[in-house]
Structures are given as structure tokens and as C-alpha cells.
Design a protein around this motif. Structure first.
Motif, PDB file in Angstrom:
ATOM      1  N   ASP A  64      46.580 -64.194 -72.535  1.00 57.64           N
ATOM      2  CA  ASP A  64      45.786 -65.617 -72.384  1.00 57.64           C
ATOM      3  C   ASP A  64      44.610 -65.714 -71.078  1.00 57.64           C
ATOM      4  OD1 ASP A  64      47.245 -66.670 -74.272  1.00 57.64           O
ATOM      5  OD2 ASP A  64      48.760 -67.483 -72.870  1.00 57.64           O
ATOM      6  N   ALA A  65      44.854 -64.794 -70.187  1.00 61.02           N
ATOM      7  CA  ALA A  65      43.890 -64.823 -68.925  1.00 61.02           C
ATOM      8  C   ALA A  65      42.737 -64.058 -69.356  1.00 61.02           C
ATOM      9  CB  ALA A  65      44.614 -63.805 -67.889  1.00 61.02           C
ATOM     10  N   LYS A  66      42.747 -62.893 -70.341  1.00 66.33           N
ATOM     11  CA  LYS A  66      41.552 -62.456 -70.777  1.00 66.33           C
ATOM     12  C   LYS A  66      40.767 -63.341 -71.740  1.00 66.33           C
ATOM     13  CE  LYS A  66      43.776 -58.704 -71.676  1.00 66.33           C
ATOM     14  NZ  LYS A  66      44.038 -57.114 -72.105  1.00 66.33           N
ATOM     15  N   LEU A  67      41.630 -64.265 -72.428  1.00 63.53           N
ATOM     16  CA  LEU A  67      40.663 -65.093 -73.487  1.00 63.53           C
ATOM     17  C   LEU A  67      40.003 -66.296 -72.648  1.00 63.53           C
ATOM     18  CD1 LEU A  67      43.395 -65.499 -76.457  1.00 63.53           C
ATOM     19  CD2 LEU A  67      41.247 -64.417 -76.353  1.00 63.53           C
ATOM     20  N   ASN A  68      40.748 -66.785 -71.403  1.00 65.65           N
ATOM     21  CA  ASN A  68      40.390 -67.985 -70.741  1.00 65.65           C
ATOM     22  C   ASN A  68      40.239 -67.397 -69.189  1.00 65.65           C
ATOM     23  OD1 ASN A  68      39.589 -70.424 -69.603  1.00 65.65           O
ATOM     24  ND2 ASN A  68      40.553 -71.619 -71.043  1.00 65.65           N
ATOM     25  N   THR A  69      39.228 -66.893 -68.786  1.00 68.18           N
ATOM     26  CA  THR A  69      39.404 -66.306 -67.459  1.00 68.18           C
ATOM     27  C   THR A  69      39.287 -67.513 -66.441  1.00 68.18           C
ATOM     28  OG1 THR A  69      36.899 -66.175 -67.342  1.00 68.18           O
ATOM     29  CG2 THR A  69      38.499 -64.279 -67.949  1.00 68.18           C
ATOM     30  N   SER A  70      38.842 -68.667 -66.713  1.00 73.52           N
ATOM     31  CA  SER A  70      38.764 -69.932 -65.684  1.00 73.52           C
ATOM     32  C   SER A  70      40.283 -70.281 -65.483  1.00 73.52           C
ATOM     33  CB  SER A  70      38.002 -70.793 -66.702  1.00 73.52           C
ATOM     34  OG  SER A  70      38.667 -71.550 -67.727  1.00 73.52           O
ATOM     35  N   LEU A  71      41.373 -69.934 -66.208  1.00 76.11           N
ATOM     36  CA  LEU A  71      42.570 -70.181 -65.789  1.00 76.11           C
ATOM     37  C   LEU A  71      43.250 -69.452 -64.580  1.00 76.11           C
ATOM     38  CD1 LEU A  71      44.084 -70.698 -69.677  1.00 76.11           C
ATOM     39  CD2 LEU A  71      43.338 -72.413 -68.163  1.00 76.11           C
ATOM     40  N   ILE A  72      42.414 -68.416 -64.149  1.00 71.84           N
ATOM     41  CA  ILE A  72      43.008 -67.564 -63.107  1.00 71.84           C
ATOM     42  C   ILE A  72      42.502 -68.271 -61.817  1.00 71.84           C
ATOM     43  CG2 ILE A  72      42.840 -65.336 -61.990  1.00 71.84           C
ATOM     44  CD1 ILE A  72      42.077 -64.271 -64.876  1.00 71.84           C
ATOM     45  N   LEU A  73      43.397 -68.893 -61.146  1.00 73.29           N
ATOM     46  CA  LEU A  73      42.973 -69.573 -59.745  1.00 73.29           C
ATOM     47  C   LEU A  73      43.286 -69.074 -58.320  1.00 73.29           C
ATOM     48  CD1 LEU A  73      44.083 -72.993 -61.161  1.00 73.29           C
ATOM     49  CD2 LEU A  73      41.612 -72.073 -61.448  1.00 73.29           C
ATOM     50  N   PRO A  74      42.647 -69.149 -57.573  1.00 71.22           N
ATOM     51  CA  PRO A  74      43.177 -68.911 -56.150  1.00 71.22           C
ATOM     52  C   PRO A  74      44.507 -69.130 -55.841  1.00 71.22           C
ATOM     53  CG  PRO A  74      40.601 -69.479 -56.078  1.00 71.22           C
ATOM     54  CD  PRO A  74      41.356 -70.027 -57.360  1.00 71.22           C
ATOM     55  N   GLY A  75      45.195 -68.506 -55.364  1.00 70.91           N
ATOM     56  CA  GLY A  75      46.688 -68.684 -54.904  1.00 70.91           C
ATOM     57  C   GLY A  75      47.620 -68.369 -55.807  1.00 70.91           C
ATOM     58  N   GLN A  76      47.322 -67.863 -56.930  1.00 69.78           N
ATOM     59  CA  GLN A  76      48.060 -67.669 -57.973  1.00 69.78           C
ATOM     60  C   GLN A  76      48.607 -66.164 -57.427  1.00 69.78           C
ATOM     61  OE1 GLN A  76      45.903 -67.712 -61.765  1.00 69.78           O
ATOM     62  NE2 GLN A  76      46.278 -69.952 -62.048  1.00 69.78           N
ATOM     63  N   VAL A  77      49.778 -65.908 -58.085  1.00 67.24           N
ATOM     64  CA  VAL A  77      50.282 -64.755 -57.864  1.00 67.24           C
ATOM     65  C   VAL A  77      50.298 -63.668 -58.951  1.00 67.24           C
ATOM     66  CG1 VAL A  77      52.388 -63.201 -57.377  1.00 67.24           C
ATOM     67  CG2 VAL A  77      51.937 -65.583 -56.287  1.00 67.24           C
ATOM     68  N   PHE A  78      49.423 -62.507 -58.974  1.00 67.24           N
ATOM     69  CA  PHE A  78      49.320 -61.462 -60.040  1.00 67.24           C
ATOM     70  C   PHE A  78      50.290 -60.597 -60.290  1.00 67.24           C
ATOM     71  CE2 PHE A  78      47.003 -59.290 -56.888  1.00 67.24           C
ATOM     72  CZ  PHE A  78      47.610 -57.653 -56.956  1.00 67.24           C
ATOM     73  N   ILE A  79      50.870 -60.088 -61.286  1.00 67.24           N
ATOM     74  CA  ILE A  79      51.822 -59.146 -61.543  1.00 67.24           C
ATOM     75  C   ILE A  79      51.329 -58.062 -62.431  1.00 67.24           C
ATOM     76  CG2 ILE A  79      54.243 -58.982 -62.428  1.00 67.24           C
ATOM     77  CD1 ILE A  79      54.122 -60.702 -60.097  1.00 67.24           C
ATOM     78  N   ILE A  80      51.444 -56.779 -61.926  1.00 68.96           N
ATOM     79  CA  ILE A  80      51.250 -55.590 -62.542  1.00 68.96           C
ATOM     80  C   ILE A  80      52.534 -54.717 -62.846  1.00 68.96           C
ATOM     81  CG2 ILE A  80      49.956 -53.650 -62.374  1.00 68.96           C
ATOM     82  CD1 ILE A  80      47.862 -54.818 -60.845  1.00 68.96           C
TER      83      ILE A  80
END
Length: 251
Positions: free
Chosen positions: A178-194
Motif C-alpha cells: 500500500d505504501a508503494k501504491l500511495n507514497t503520500s501515506l508515509i508520514l514523519p514519525g512513523q516506524v518503518f519495519i524491514i
């Protein structure tokens, strides 16, 4: 033409954006394609040709996948047409980022040990033994500090285990798809997981989302291979595609 905030690819219904892409492809010598708003196979092939011939805004080769995400869009239309996302969605994440920034430069001793006097507090906060991987413990500690200052309960599951942090998260979940489809949903302060293998992983904070690239603050990383120091660092140019699990937004 401003990036619409979502990926444009075959069968896209955004006629205005597709027409703009087609026009730009022709101007860049990657056509001719009809400027009709139909993201057909000819348009896809023209995008792939553009991606093969041109670099991204940082001078790196584009991925020739025929999909126009923010990185290809910036290469087509210029960086001024991609809006940088720099504002956290709530006061908690704003406070958490301030705490994370205050830790930039904290390092392990010795390097690569997952240990040292400066990182003990992250281990202790998450309830894990010293010497264990601590990227998720750093995330938990930052939230703990921010929540103490804001007099509120820490919403992050107490763990140093990245996989557990993802599976037990009580926040808004944004998958990598979903993040790749709509990159505007990725916001500062979010925690990313790899995910880095069964039960293993890496985590950190999004600080800025710009031109399809993320600026992040991460613990338990090496920012400069020449000195080998491992610690908390700001990293630039992390491609969204590298976040293979997803993002968590805590409230």
C-alpha cells in the motif's frame, strides 16, 4: 505537474496525470506515444525506455519497471513537482522525532558489539539483555521518553524484537504494498519495519518523505563504512521499496 501522491501504471484512471506523462515522454525523446490519457502498453514501454535512459534526481539509475512512482515522476518533471512531507500527523510523533534527533551520534562500544555504555538505556527500556540487536529497543525508548514528557501511556509494545514489534503493534498499519501504491501515506514519525529473515529485522523512524526517498533516523546502524561506527544516525536516500514489511503510525 505535481505528483498526485500515488503510483501511475497500466490501466490507471487518472487521465490528467497520464496525459502529462505521455507529453513529457514525447518531449524527452522516449515516444512517440499518443497523448490520450490511456496508460496502454505503448506508454508502459515508453516509460521503461525513459527509465533505462535517465537517472533519478540523485544520479542513480532508475528501475525500468514501466511504473511511474515518485522517483520516476521527479526524473520526468523535476524535483519541484514532488511535495516533501515533513510534518508529523500528531503531537506524539512530533515529540518522538525530537527525542530521536537528540540521540543522533550515540554509538556502540566497541563497534559491532550491540553493546556499550551509551546504548544500555535502550536495552534496559525494552527489557532485553545487553549485547542484543537494539534498533527496536531504540524505537521503544524514544516513545517512552516522549510519552513521559507528554504524561501519556506508551502505545508501543515493549520489546527489542522487530518482528514482535510489528505483529503486536496497536497502531495504524501501512503495508509495503500500500505504501508503494500511495507514497503520500508515509508520514514523519512513523516506524518503518524491514524483515531481514525469519524472526529478524530492522526498524527506525521516518523523518521526511521526499522525491520517493525517505530521510530516516535509525539505531543500530553504520552510517559510514570507513569508520565502522555503529549507533544512531540520520540516513538519507532510503528508497521506499527497501521497506519490505511496512510502517506503523502510533497515535
Amino acid at each position: 505537474m505535481t505528483y498526485p501522491g500515488y503510483t501511475i501504471q497500466q490501466h490507471a484512471v487518472d487521465i490528467t496525470s497520464v496525459k502529462a506523462i505521455q507529453q513529457q515522454l514525447n518531449e524527452k525523446g522516449c515516444g512517440p506515444v499518443k497523448v490520450n490519457g490511456d496508460y496502454d502498453l505503448d506508454t508502459c514501454y515508453a516509460v521503461m525506455l525513459f527509465q533505462t535512459r535517465f537517472n533519478d534526481v540523485n544520479g542513480n539509475p532508475l528501475d525500468a519497471d514501466g511504473i511511474v512512482g515518485p522517483i520516476t515522476w521527479a526524473a520526468l518533471f523535476g524535483v519541484k513537482n514532488i511535495k516533501a512531507i515533513v510534518t508529523p500527523p500528531n503531537r506524539l510523533l512530533s515529540a518522538v522525532l525530537d527525542i530521536a534527533r537528540s540521540q543522533i551520534g550515540v554509538t556502540e562500544f566497541p563497534a559491532g558489539s550491540n553493546d556499550g555504555p551509551s546504548v544500555y538505556k535502550y536495552h534496559d527500556a525494552a527489557g532485553i539483555a545487553s549485547g542484543q540487536r537494539w534498533s527496536m529497543a531504540f524505537v521503544y525508548w524514544c516513545f517512552n521518553q516522549a510519552c513521559t514528557n507528554l504524561v501519556m501511556e506508551n502505545p508501543v509494545f515493549k520489546t527489542g524484537d522487530v518482528t514482535q514489534g510489528w505483529l503486536k503493534a496497536k497502531g495504524k498499519i501501512l503495508t509495503n504494498h500500500d505504501a508503494k501504491l500511495n507514497t503520500s501515506l508515509i508520514l514523519p514519525g512513523q516506524v518503518f519495519i524491514i524483515s531481514t529473515g525469519p524472526g529478524l529485522g530492522h526498524s527506525g523512524f521516518v523523518e521526511k518523505n521526499e522525491n520517493g526517498m525517505l530521510t530516516t533516523i535509525e539505531g543500530n546502524v553504520c552510517a559510514n563504512s570507513s569508520d565502522g561506527q555503529v549507533g544512531v544516525f540520520r540516513r538519507t536516500g532510503r528508497i521506499i521499496d527497501t521497506i519490505n514489511t511496512g510502517f506503523i503510525q502510533f497515535e
